[in-house]
Design an enzyme around this catalytic site. Structure first.
Site, PDB file in Angstrom:
ATOM      1  N   CYS A 184       0.804  -1.219   0.000  1.00  0.00           N
ATOM      2  CA  CYS A 184       0.000   0.000   0.000  1.00  0.00           C
ATOM      3  C   CYS A 184       0.833   1.263   0.000  1.00  0.00           C
ATOM      4  O   CYS A 184       0.308   2.341  -0.223  1.00  0.00           O
ATOM      5  CB  CYS A 184      -0.933  -0.004   1.202  1.00  0.00           C
ATOM      6  SG  CYS A 184      -2.159  -1.307   1.112  1.00  0.00           S
TER       7      CYS A 184
ATOM      8  N   LYS B 267     -12.063   3.658  20.452  1.00  0.00           N
ATOM      9  CA  LYS B 267     -12.409   3.020  19.181  1.00  0.00           C
ATOM     10  C   LYS B 267     -12.989   1.631  19.407  1.00  0.00           C
ATOM     11  O   LYS B 267     -13.940   1.231  18.761  1.00  0.00           O
ATOM     12  CB  LYS B 267     -11.167   2.938  18.281  1.00  0.00           C
ATOM     13  CG  LYS B 267     -11.453   2.385  16.893  1.00  0.00           C
ATOM     14  CD  LYS B 267     -12.370   3.300  16.115  1.00  0.00           C
ATOM     15  CE  LYS B 267     -12.740   2.735  14.757  1.00  0.00           C
ATOM     16  NZ  LYS B 267     -13.813   3.512  14.112  1.00  0.00           N
TER      17      LYS B 267
END
Length: 1099
Positions: free
Chosen positions: A2, A1094
């Site tokens: 990536c 989160k």
């Protein structure tokens, strides 16, 4: 990979590379590695896992060293899709096309990837009798040369070859099309009995006509006219109002008193052959003079009489036929409601001349319906030329003519195409199709035909005189001489010759071979005769490019697709390998002297790899990247002396052979003072500081060390040389040295990671169209397996918390449509109320895979012998290890605490689960499947409204909010309220609109705003939510409507009109943006709201 980084300088390369990989990890990694030159040794460290994990395992920082690295066709070409549609290659967003299997010469659906490349200055135009194709010289076509089917570059064609074109389209269709109704105001005819009845009931109730007007709104004067007989009929709505006031049952009065309405137009619910024939004729030669009139014209009165009967059959309407001013007749149909219906359901009928298009739904219909549609078109615009033995049609719309040509292929009817340039000024060119071979004539007569008797008689007469002669195409691409050599025996039918056989001759040869007992030879030739493709001659010429980009497709298995009817070769289907150490970057050559990291796709890697393997190169991975170091190694062999200059030349020569999208960073242990980068359609940025140079796939990779950067452009090759007294940097493009502008980056690391967005939350909201493309395809087998479990188990629970619980609530509604009861349960309460045994399936939805309450519920289920599943975003999380079946979401890393893209990703997975379950029940789920590919575009439409949403958010002034909806979007109301309160810190409550009257409505005033999530207009609860909105407005409450249609008196956030089942996905970005912009306006910490985490990993 990536993200990639390269460095050359005075600092320790491993430290800088590791830091860059850490900075890039927000993009998501499944493996990583570094390559460093240390004391003329190339050291590669790589493995599967997260950056820190791999760095520790492989001991990245134990290495020294100061240099290292860390990981076509014209756009207007029409491609045939599996559902029969044709689409420009530049506009394709589907994942399959039709492809030819050269073993059986048939067409099959195959998966694709699309690529865009800069167009060269010169293109090539290939013209056949059936179509034209404009392409680059390097593009390959399948051609017949010397009796063999071969691949050949367009620039190498000489015109003596034969090109393959499509003769017949075979594919599955889905004609599950439903039309929308339009409002028709009915007028009921009243007789004296009914008039007297209405009057007597009014008088018995002691009501004056004025009283009636006040009570139900029907005007006094109107009541007078009804009761006295001055009006012969009454509108349905007024009759209903009177019946309601008088206590008369409306249905009873209609049926008992046998009332008839005076305008009994009817509308079809689904396509019929008669309707499709009407549609075809209207597109061909219909005209709407006003919003209540349709005109058709024809030279033959009997044709219009036939169409008048069709209107009677389909719509219960009859028109008038009259003589026109010229040699033609006119059929006029007068009905405002008919025009309204056409405008609502088939807007293409109203396109102007020259812009005619086939309605998109036609491509999905079965062949019987398509044949009727084509019959209507040919009735309107088709003709027969007896002398030329041709059926023809001409229109000014090139696109429409191409669509007709494609649709004719459904029936094996091959039509040649030509463009006639008009000499008259301001006249459009005419585009024509001609049908001229016997086989196509027979198929046209069988499936389509004409309504006009004289045309059919001409067609019959031509057929009786025709032989199987075809001069525009060749079914068997073998000359007579080659056929005789193939069969190996003398043939009476043909003699040696270099010309090709017509179909008529081939049929005679097959008969002769069967009579000789050569059945296998006869069957081989018959296979060509029955094939979906034929072969034709062509002309070729060079033309100047008129476009900036050209396009190509990768097609799995057969490596070809249909472009403008011609069979095109593709850029091979790229296999980039599974996640394993061997496939991790960097990659090296055979001698392990050259190392490369790469971002993108090398589209011609398979051809390059095959060539390199023939030359003895040994590959260690399955990736496309590995061809690059081997290619450089091979190019180096061409030089007698291996020095720095020749090495650079070898790299440049290798790069010239690459096709696709790439950002490359390259090192060589023999040249430790060189770092080379190359870019083509994949980002690569050059970073500059006093102690060295960097190459990164984005600025984040090196922003800790410098804010000075040069963004490289497509075609750039950068060579960085480290010298005793500094650095020499050269950037070349197409062999020419170029100057690129340096920029100073004012972003900090946080801004860089956010790709310039002010917050991760906004970045993640905006990523949703691309995320959903992944979620639409990932975990296909696991979803099927989970769907089967849902079918097999008696009780099914979806357990989740927070946003995931709202996603679970959506699935309750979806499965209810299929008659399956599934229960969405708050995971923290599951142990208190779950009924669990070995006939139970429990599915946990958890983005992180670590949510404490959800894991606890899954463990409780397993303890009680239930089957378990998990829908998760994080691979390797606890939930993936504990569940029997794991479905990955594919949303990518989500950094903001507030869930956005993971919510819509969950909904996409659940929607696909609903579809797979429906299939198991034998339901036709094709319409739902088609919506999957449209969802990303719907999301883009909503995101494009962000400035409107921002303005609305900034105008919200109160501290209390209610989010309401009904049906499947109750979950949207709850999720919208959750998003709003968790980042704005303002009170927000989500609920069903039906609960308003059960207490909440007492809170509504100017200090309480309502966000109404309005379902699609065809929803059963659409009108109900509108009523809720009116209730809020009546109490002085402000309404913000997330709605597919304008709501009077509300601040509207318009969203696309979609099917109800996908509306929770499509609506989500609207309330996410509303919450985001309000929180920003209030100065909140959007990415990290106070008191929230989160992942909730404790009770």
């Amino acid at each position: 990979m990536c993200g990639i980084i390269g460095y050359i300088g005075n600092d320790k390369a491993p430290k800088i590379l590791l830091n860059g990989l850490r900075r890039l990890e927000y993009r998501g990694y499944d493996s990583c590695g570094i390559g460093v030159v240390d004391n003329n040794k190339l050291i590669i460290k790589k493995n599967v896992g997260k950056v820190e994990e791999v760095a520790k395992k492989e001991r990245f920082l134990d290495i020294d060293g100061n240099i290292g690295i860390g990981h076509c066709l014209h756009p207007d070409t029409y491609v045939i899709l599996p559902d029969g549609r044709m689409k420009k290659i530049s506009e394709i967003d589907e994942d399959e096309v039709l492809s030819v299997n050269f073993e059986d010469l048939k067409l099959y659906n195959k998966k694709i990837k699309k690529f865009k490349h800069k167009a060269p200055k010169i293109l090539y135009k290939i013209k056949t009798a059936f179509s034209e194709l404009i392409t680059t010289g390097e593009h390959k076509l399948f051609v017949v040369e010397n009796g063999k089917i071969v691949e050949k570059c367009v620039k190498d064609l000489n015109g003596s070859e034969l090109i393959g074109v499509v003769r017949k389209l075979n594919y599955s269709f889905n004609d599950n099309v439903e039309f929308k109704d339009v409002y028709v105001e009915r007028h009921y005819k009243l007789d004296e009995t009914i008039r007297n009845k209405l009057r007597k009931v009014r008088e018995k109730l002691g009501l004056t006509r004025k009283d009636v007007e006040k009570l139900c709104g029907v005007k006094e004067i109107y009541i007078v006219k009804i009761e006295t007989g001055k009006l012969e009929s009454i509108e349905e709505e007024r009759l209903k109002k009177l019946c309601s006031l008088y206590g008369i049952n409306f249905e009873e009065i209609i049926y008992r008193d046998n009332l008839h309405y005076t305008n009994p137009v009817k509308f079809p619910k689904t396509p019929t052959p008669e309707l499709m024939q009407i549609i075809g004729y209207i597109i061909g030669d219909g005209h709407f003079p006003s919003n209540r009139m349709l005109r058709l014209k024809d030279e033959r009165k009997e044709v219009l009489e036939e169409y008048n009967q069709l209107f009677k059959t389909v719509f219960n309407l009859e028109g008038n036929i009259k003589k026109g001013d010229g040699n033609y007749y006119i059929l006029e149909i007068n009905s405002k409601y008919l025009i309204d219906w056409f405008r609502e359901n088939i807007p293409e009928l109203f396109n102007k001349t020259g812009n005619e298009r086939t309605p998109e739904f036609v491509f999905r219909l079965n062949n019987d319906l398509v044949a009727s549609y084509l019959r209507g078109i040919f009735d309107a615009e088709g003709y027969i030329r007896a002398e030329a033995k041709q059926i023809g049609i001409g229109m000014t719309s090139k696109c429409f003519i191409k669509e007709i040509q494609f649709l004719l292929l459904r029936f094996g009817i091959l039509a040649s195409y030509s463009k006639i340039k008009r000499k008259e000024e301001n006249w459009n060119n005419t585009h024509k199709l001609l049908i001229s071979d016997k086989k196509s004539f027979e198929l046209f007569k069988k499936y389509i035909g004409f309504t006009a008797k004289d045309k059919m008689e001409k067609l019959e007469a031509i057929l009786n005189k025709m032989k199987g002669l075809n001069f525009r195409y060749i079914s068997i691409p073998l000359t007579k001489k080659e056929i005789r050599e193939f069969v190996g025996v003398p043939l009476k039918t043909i003699k040696n010759g270099d010309n090709y056989c017509t179909d008529y001759t081939i049929e005679k040869i097959i008969e002769e071979l069967n009579s000789k007992g050569l059945y296998d030879k006869a069957e081989y030739l018959k296979r060509f005769l029955d094939a979906d493709i034929v072969w034709t001659k062509f002309k070729i010429e060079e033309v100047e490019s008129d476009v900036e980009y050209v396009y190509d497709l990768e097609v799995e298995d057969y490596h070809n697709f249909i472009g403008n009817l011609i069979i095109n070769h593709n850029s091979r289907w790229a296999t980039h390998g599974n996640v394993c150490k061997e496939n991790a970057h960097p990659h090296t050559d055979c001698k392990e002297e050259i190392a490369v990291v790469h971002n993108g796709i090398i589209s011609n890697y398979k051809e390059l790899k095959d060539e390199l393997m023939k030359k003895g190169h040994k590959f260690k991975s399955e990736t496309d990247t590995e061809v690059v170091p081997h290619l450089i190694e091979e190019e180096l062999k061409k030089f007698k002396e291996i020095n720095e200059e020749n090495y650079i030349k070898a790299v440049k020569n290798a790069i010239k052979k690459l096709k696709g999208t790439y950002a490359l960073v390259i090192i060589n242990k023999n040249f430790p003072n060189l770092l080379i980068g190359a870019r083509n359609e994949s980002p690569l940025i050059l970073g500059i500081n006093d102690d060295g140079y960097f190459l990164g796939s984005d600025i984040t990779a090196f922003l800790d060390y410098t804010n000075k950067a040069i963004p490289l452009e497509d075609g750039d090759v950068v060579v960085i040389k480290k010298k005793e007294n500094g650095y020499e940097v050269t950037i070349e493009n197409n062999g020419n040295t170029v100057e690129r502008e340096m920029m100073e980056i004012n972003w900090d690391i946080s801004s860089a990671e956010k790709m310039g967005y002010p917050h991760f939350m906004l970045k993640e909201i905006m990523e949703q169209p691309e995320v959903l493309k992944v979620s639409a395809k990932i975990s296909a087998e696991e979803i099927k397996e989970l769907a089967k479990c849902i079918k097999d188990y008696d009780r099914v629970y979806f357990v989740a918390m927070g946003t995931s619980l709202h996603a679970a609530m959506v699935v309750e509604y979806l499965f209810a449509k299929l008659g399956k009861l599934v229960i969405a349960c708050d995971a923290s309460e599951f142990l208190n109320k779950g009924v669990v045994d070995d006939k139970t399936l429990v599915i946990g939805i958890t983005q992180s895979g670590e949510t404490y309450d959800t894991l606890k519920a899954l463990r409780f289920a397993k303890k009680n012998k239930a089957k378990t599943g998990a829908i998760v975003n994080v691979l390797g999380s606890t939930a993936t290890r504990e569940a029997d079946i794991t479905v990955m979401m594919g949303a990518g890393i989500e950094i903001a605490v507030c869930a956005t893209k993971t919510y819509t990703s969950q909904l996409m997975i659940l929607y696909r689960l609903f579809i797979e379950y429906g299939k198991l029940l034998g339901r036709d789920m094709s319409e739902y499947e088609k919506e999957i590919d449209k969802i990303p575009n719907y999301i883009k439409e909503v995101l494009d409204k962000k400035e409107t949403i921002k303005e609305i958010a900034n105008n919200l002034k109160v501290n209390n909010y209610i989010f309401i909806s009904k049906g499947i979007n109750i979950a949207s109301a709850l999720e919208g309220a959750l998003k709003f309160k968790e980042i704005t810190y303002l009170h927000a409550e989500g609920m069903s609109g039906g609960l308003l009257k059960h207490g909440t409505i007492s809170l509504i005033d100017e200090n309480m705003d309502t966000v109404a999530i309005v379902p699609p207009r065809d929803s059963a609860v659409f009108n109900s939510i509108l009523s809720n909105i009116e209730e809020v407005k009546a109490r002085g409450g402000k309404v913000i409507a997330i709605t597919p249609t304008e709501i009077d008196g509300a601040e509207n956030i318009l969203v696309p009109e979609v099917i109800e089942e996908i509306s929770p996905i499509v609506y989500a970005p609207a309330f996410q943006l509303l919450a985001y912009y309000k929180a920003v306006e209030l100065g909140r910490d959007v990415d990290k709201p106070r008191g929230l985490a989160k992942s909730v990993t404790v009770e």
